[in-house]
Scaffold this active site. Structure first.
Site, PDB file in Angstrom:
ATOM      1  N   LYS A   1     -44.195 -71.022  88.426  1.00 63.27           N
ATOM      2  CA  LYS A   1     -44.399 -69.570  88.527  1.00 63.27           C
ATOM      3  C   LYS A   1     -43.416 -68.841  87.625  1.00 63.27           C
ATOM      4  O   LYS A   1     -43.782 -67.960  86.847  1.00 63.27           O
ATOM      5  CB  LYS A   1     -44.178 -69.149  89.985  1.00 63.27           C
ATOM      6  CG  LYS A   1     -44.330 -67.674  90.231  1.00 63.27           C
ATOM      7  CD  LYS A   1     -43.907 -67.285  91.640  1.00 63.27           C
ATOM      8  CE  LYS A   1     -44.499 -68.196  92.684  1.00 63.27           C
ATOM      9  NZ  LYS A   1     -44.419 -67.636  94.034  1.00 63.27           N
TER      10      LYS A   1
ATOM     11  N   LYS B   1     -35.355 -72.485  95.785  1.00 62.04           N
ATOM     12  CA  LYS B   1     -35.808 -71.830  97.015  1.00 62.04           C
ATOM     13  C   LYS B   1     -34.845 -72.202  98.131  1.00 62.04           C
ATOM     14  O   LYS B   1     -34.185 -73.241  98.063  1.00 62.04           O
ATOM     15  CB  LYS B   1     -37.226 -72.302  97.374  1.00 62.04           C
ATOM     16  CG  LYS B   1     -37.954 -71.395  98.336  1.00 62.04           C
ATOM     17  CD  LYS B   1     -38.615 -70.221  97.641  1.00 62.04           C
ATOM     18  CE  LYS B   1     -39.222 -69.265  98.637  1.00 62.04           C
ATOM     19  NZ  LYS B   1     -40.031 -68.223  97.994  1.00 62.04           N
TER      20      LYS B   1
ATOM     21  N   ASP C   1     -38.047 -63.558 101.113  1.00 57.77           N
ATOM     22  CA  ASP C   1     -39.338 -64.228 101.319  1.00 57.77           C
ATOM     23  C   ASP C   1     -39.676 -63.938 102.784  1.00 57.77           C
ATOM     24  O   ASP C   1     -39.169 -62.948 103.346  1.00 57.77           O
ATOM     25  CB  ASP C   1     -39.218 -65.750 101.042  1.00 57.77           C
ATOM     26  CG  ASP C   1     -40.562 -66.462 101.001  1.00 57.77           C
ATOM     27  OD1 ASP C   1     -41.246 -66.407  99.971  1.00 57.77           O
ATOM     28  OD2 ASP C   1     -40.956 -67.067 102.017  1.00 57.77           O
TER      29      ASP C   1
ATOM     30  N   GLN D   1     -42.139 -72.712  92.489  1.00 55.84           N
ATOM     31  CA  GLN D   1     -41.379 -71.652  91.834  1.00 55.84           C
ATOM     32  C   GLN D   1     -41.068 -71.997  90.378  1.00 55.84           C
ATOM     33  O   GLN D   1     -40.996 -71.112  89.523  1.00 55.84           O
ATOM     34  CB  GLN D   1     -40.076 -71.434  92.626  1.00 55.84           C
ATOM     35  CG  GLN D   1     -39.396 -70.125  92.362  1.00 55.84           C
ATOM     36  CD  GLN D   1     -39.996 -68.962  93.143  1.00 55.84           C
ATOM     37  OE1 GLN D   1     -40.269 -69.087  94.314  1.00 55.84           O
ATOM     38  NE2 GLN D   1     -40.191 -67.836  92.484  1.00 55.84           N
TER      39      GLN D   1
HETATM   40  P1  NDP Z   1     -42.973 -61.186 105.513  1.00 58.46           P
HETATM   41  O1  NDP Z   1     -42.017 -61.866 106.406  1.00 58.46           O
HETATM   42  O2  NDP Z   1     -42.687 -59.797 105.077  1.00 58.46           O
HETATM   43  O3  NDP Z   1     -44.428 -61.197 106.172  1.00 58.46           O
HETATM   44  C1  NDP Z   1     -45.039 -62.394 106.515  1.00 58.46           C
HETATM   45  C2  NDP Z   1     -46.368 -62.080 107.157  1.00 58.46           C
HETATM   46  O4  NDP Z   1     -47.096 -63.304 107.310  1.00 58.46           O
HETATM   47  C3  NDP Z   1     -46.243 -61.493 108.552  1.00 58.46           C
HETATM   48  O5  NDP Z   1     -47.350 -60.683 108.818  1.00 58.46           O
HETATM   49  C4  NDP Z   1     -46.271 -62.742 109.429  1.00 58.46           C
HETATM   50  O6  NDP Z   1     -46.716 -62.523 110.755  1.00 58.46           O
HETATM   51  C5  NDP Z   1     -47.265 -63.596 108.696  1.00 58.46           C
HETATM   52  N1  NDP Z   1     -46.970 -65.022 108.949  1.00 58.46           N
HETATM   53  C6  NDP Z   1     -45.873 -65.703 108.539  1.00 58.46           C
HETATM   54  N2  NDP Z   1     -45.924 -66.963 108.967  1.00 58.46           N
HETATM   55  C7  NDP Z   1     -47.062 -67.060 109.661  1.00 58.46           C
HETATM   56  C8  NDP Z   1     -47.685 -68.128 110.337  1.00 58.46           C
HETATM   57  N3  NDP Z   1     -47.117 -69.346 110.397  1.00 58.46           N
HETATM   58  N4  NDP Z   1     -48.889 -67.873 110.927  1.00 58.46           N
HETATM   59  C9  NDP Z   1     -49.467 -66.645 110.849  1.00 58.46           C
HETATM   60  N5  NDP Z   1     -48.909 -65.600 110.229  1.00 58.46           N
HETATM   61  C10 NDP Z   1     -47.735 -65.809 109.636  1.00 58.46           C
HETATM   62  O7  NDP Z   1     -43.129 -62.156 104.247  1.00 58.46           O
HETATM   63  P2  NDP Z   1     -43.670 -61.808 102.784  1.00 58.46           P
HETATM   64  O8  NDP Z   1     -44.745 -60.784 102.883  1.00 58.46           O
HETATM   65  O9  NDP Z   1     -42.504 -61.567 101.923  1.00 58.46           O
HETATM   66  O10 NDP Z   1     -44.294 -63.207 102.338  1.00 58.46           O
HETATM   67  C11 NDP Z   1     -45.668 -63.559 102.575  1.00 58.46           C
HETATM   68  C12 NDP Z   1     -46.058 -64.695 101.666  1.00 58.46           C
HETATM   69  O11 NDP Z   1     -45.911 -64.289 100.291  1.00 58.46           O
HETATM   70  C13 NDP Z   1     -45.246 -65.982 101.795  1.00 58.46           C
HETATM   71  O12 NDP Z   1     -46.069 -67.098 101.533  1.00 58.46           O
HETATM   72  C14 NDP Z   1     -44.225 -65.852 100.669  1.00 58.46           C
HETATM   73  O13 NDP Z   1     -43.709 -67.106 100.267  1.00 58.46           O
HETATM   74  C15 NDP Z   1     -45.092 -65.238  99.594  1.00 58.46           C
HETATM   75  N6  NDP Z   1     -44.376 -64.550  98.525  1.00 58.46           N
HETATM   76  C16 NDP Z   1     -43.519 -63.531  98.806  1.00 58.46           C
HETATM   77  C17 NDP Z   1     -42.862 -62.874  97.779  1.00 58.46           C
HETATM   78  C18 NDP Z   1     -42.013 -61.676  98.020  1.00 58.46           C
HETATM   79  O14 NDP Z   1     -41.626 -61.034  97.028  1.00 58.46           O
HETATM   80  N7  NDP Z   1     -41.717 -61.308  99.250  1.00 58.46           N
HETATM   81  C19 NDP Z   1     -43.005 -63.331  96.372  1.00 58.46           C
HETATM   82  C20 NDP Z   1     -44.019 -64.344  96.174  1.00 58.46           C
HETATM   83  C21 NDP Z   1     -44.639 -64.943  97.234  1.00 58.46           C
HETATM   84  P3  NDP Z   1     -45.670 -62.692 111.974  1.00 58.46           P
HETATM   85  O15 NDP Z   1     -44.765 -61.499 111.865  1.00 58.46           O
HETATM   86  O16 NDP Z   1     -46.512 -62.697 113.206  1.00 58.46           O
HETATM   87  O17 NDP Z   1     -44.970 -64.013 111.743  1.00 58.46           O
END
Ligand code: NDP
Length: 453
Positions: free
Chosen positions: A121, A133, A173, A118
């Site tokens: 970034k 974080k 997140d 972070q």
């Molecule tokens: P969400 O909780 O909204 O979604 C996460 C998604 O990833 C779900 O589909 C989840 O599936 C899947 N997932 C999470 N962990 C696992 C795992 N161990 N194995 C397989 N699938 C997994 O999170 P976000 O969309 O907010 O975040 C996704 C990524 O983006 C992360 O790496 C986060 O750090 C990064 N990010 C997010 C930002 C934001 O603004 N939200 C900003 C910058 C980066 P399931 O429901 O089955 O767990």
């Protein structure tokens, strides 16, 4: 090209060994630190002021790490005890800024890797935000709204004393979306008796949130992918794309890809992935995932003949021109990268944080695939969070068009900065080197100016 003094590389190797020794059992943090430090040798050699003893050593040591107990009661009255974390990594450029993750895999090493990423970034956005974080090993999946609320209230009952609009500003997140930010903000307001809207970002649009914040990470990543393709004389229109995940980042990645004329054919969650030959219907995906909090298999059942659900398996086997990993760390490994390359992928742009393993990054780059690292490609989310803070300070709210225009300008600028920095340091086309060095230069300059603290 800048040559590397052997002593610079030796110093960095020594520091990496030291990091592993001082932070045992934190493999994700080691991986993130290694990935950055391995690219810094040319800049440390070219700019001796950065080689000042202690600068890099201070950068890899968080300014503050808070670990706390989070007790809460489920709907049957049973008490659960989770662990909460906030790592305040670096505030040379502004208040600590970075999301909160609620997922059973969370531990101190995971939060430190995310906090370390972070820093760079946030520096790349060009805005005044430091790096931090936090999160918890709490799993919101399958919990009622009332249970999630009680957990968030207990979490904030400790966290509130460490954060503030000028100190540390968390956001969402994995596992932390609009619902959780609402409960967290409510408890902060209750404890402090302050309407301090700039203390959290990702708030609802009616009570201090910024328009386009939910969309920003996914939209920004698509803009970054488009910029990498443009550099090669191509664009996104008509390209088949694979997206992993089905949460906040994946959904708005799919939405923007569709809007720009690409065909996003996949989404996934931890149960498996969906292939939809007609392109993912983002409204149906939002209904299943955001409204019903269901699984991607349900999307396939409702979508009809064009879609099928593949339990388990690797989404990277699906042929595509562009891949946008948007779920979690280390989800795209060497096997996945090999499959993507075999199928002719042209670009990989990371929506998630560190989703690509180091050997997969190496394979992709060696095969000439344009590779956008998360700390550049997914910076749109935190950038719009900083714009949310600006709106909160001014007690105003901007129209969606203004926020979207600013997001587009920021992503273009990040792409140009990474591209030009890589070229300047003898690694043209290497966005990993470009992002790490450009982020590092900005933070290092501020740290040097502010003395040994
Ligand atoms: P969400 O909780 O909204 O979604 C996460 C998604 O990833 C779900 O589909 C989840 O599936 C899947 N997932 C999470 N962990 C696992 C795992 N161990 N194995 C397989 N699938 C997994 O999170 P976000 O969309 O907010 O975040 C996704 C990524 O983006 C992360 O790496 C986060 O750090 C990064 N990010 C997010 C930002 C934001 O603004 N939200 C900003 C910058 C980066 P399931 O429901 O089955 O767990």
């Amino acid at each position: 090209m800048t040559t590397t003094r052997p002593d610079t590389k030796t110093t960095l190797d020594h520091l990496l060994t030291e990091i592993e020794h001082r932070n045992p059992a934190q493999p994700e943090f080691h991986q993130a630190a290694r990935e950055v430090l391995e690219t810094l040798a040319p800049v440390l050699a070219a700019r001796p002021e950065y080689a000042e003893p202690g600068l890099v050593e201070r950068l890899v040591e968080p300014e503050r790490q808070v670990v706390f107990r989070v007790p809460w009661q489920d709907d049957r009255g049973r008490v659960h005890v989770n662990r909460g974390f906030r790592v305040e990594f670096n505030s040379a450029l502004g208040p600590y800024k970075g999301g909160l993750r609620f997922h059973p895999s969370v531990n101190l090493g995971v939060i430190k890797f995310l906090g370390f990423e972070q820093i760079f970034k946030n520096a790349l956005t060009g805005l005044g935000i430091g790096g931090g974080k936090g999160g918890s090993d709490f799993d919101p999946r399958g919990r009622s709204d009332a249970e999630v609320m009680r957990f968030c209230q207990s979490f904030m009952t400790e966290l509130y004393r460490h954060i503030g609009e000028h100190t540390d500003v968390p956001a969402g997140d994995i596992g932390v979306g609009g619902r959780e930010i609402g409960y967290l903000f409510g408890q902060y307001r209750r404890i402090t008796n302050r309407w301090e809207s700039g203390v959290l970002t990702g708030k609802g649009a009616g009570w201090g949130g910024s328009l386009i914040r939910p969309e920003a990470t996914g939209y920004g990543n698509v803009l970054f992918a488009a910029a990498m393709l443009r550099e090669r004389g191509e664009d996104l229109e008509g390209q088949t794309t694979v997206v992993s995940g089905s949460g906040n980042v994946a959904i708005y990645t799919i939405e923007k890809l569709t809007a720009l004329g690409a065909n996003p054919v996949t989404c996934s969650d931890s149960s498996g992935y969906v292939v939809d030959e007609k392109g993912i219907d983002v409204d149906l995906l939002k209904q299943v995932k955001e409204v019903e909090r269901g699984r991607v298999g349900t999307y396939a059942e409702r979508r009809g003949a064009s879609a099928r659900f593949v339990p388990g398996g690797s989404v990277w086997e699906v042929p595509a021109d562009v891949a946008l990993p948007s779920a979690t760390q280390n989800e795209l490994d060497a096997e996945g990268a090999t499959a993507l390359i075999r199928n002719g992928v042209k670009a990989v742009s990371e929506g998630a944080n560190m989703p690509t393993t180091p050997d997969a990054v190496h394979l992709l780059q060696s095969a000439g695939v344009a590779f956008g690292p998360g700390k550049a490609a997914n910076a749109g989310g935190v950038a719009v969070s900083a714009l949310e803070m600006a709106q909160n300070h001014a007690r105003t709210s901007w129209p969606a068009t203004r926020v979207e225009d600013e997001l587009a300008a920021i992503m273009t600028n990040i792409h140009t900065t990474c591209h030009d920095t890589a070229t300047r340091y003898g690694a043209p086309g290497d966005y990993v080197t470009g992002a790490n060095i450009a982020g590092f230069e900005r933070v290092a300059d501020a740290m040097l100016a502010q003395g040994v603290i």
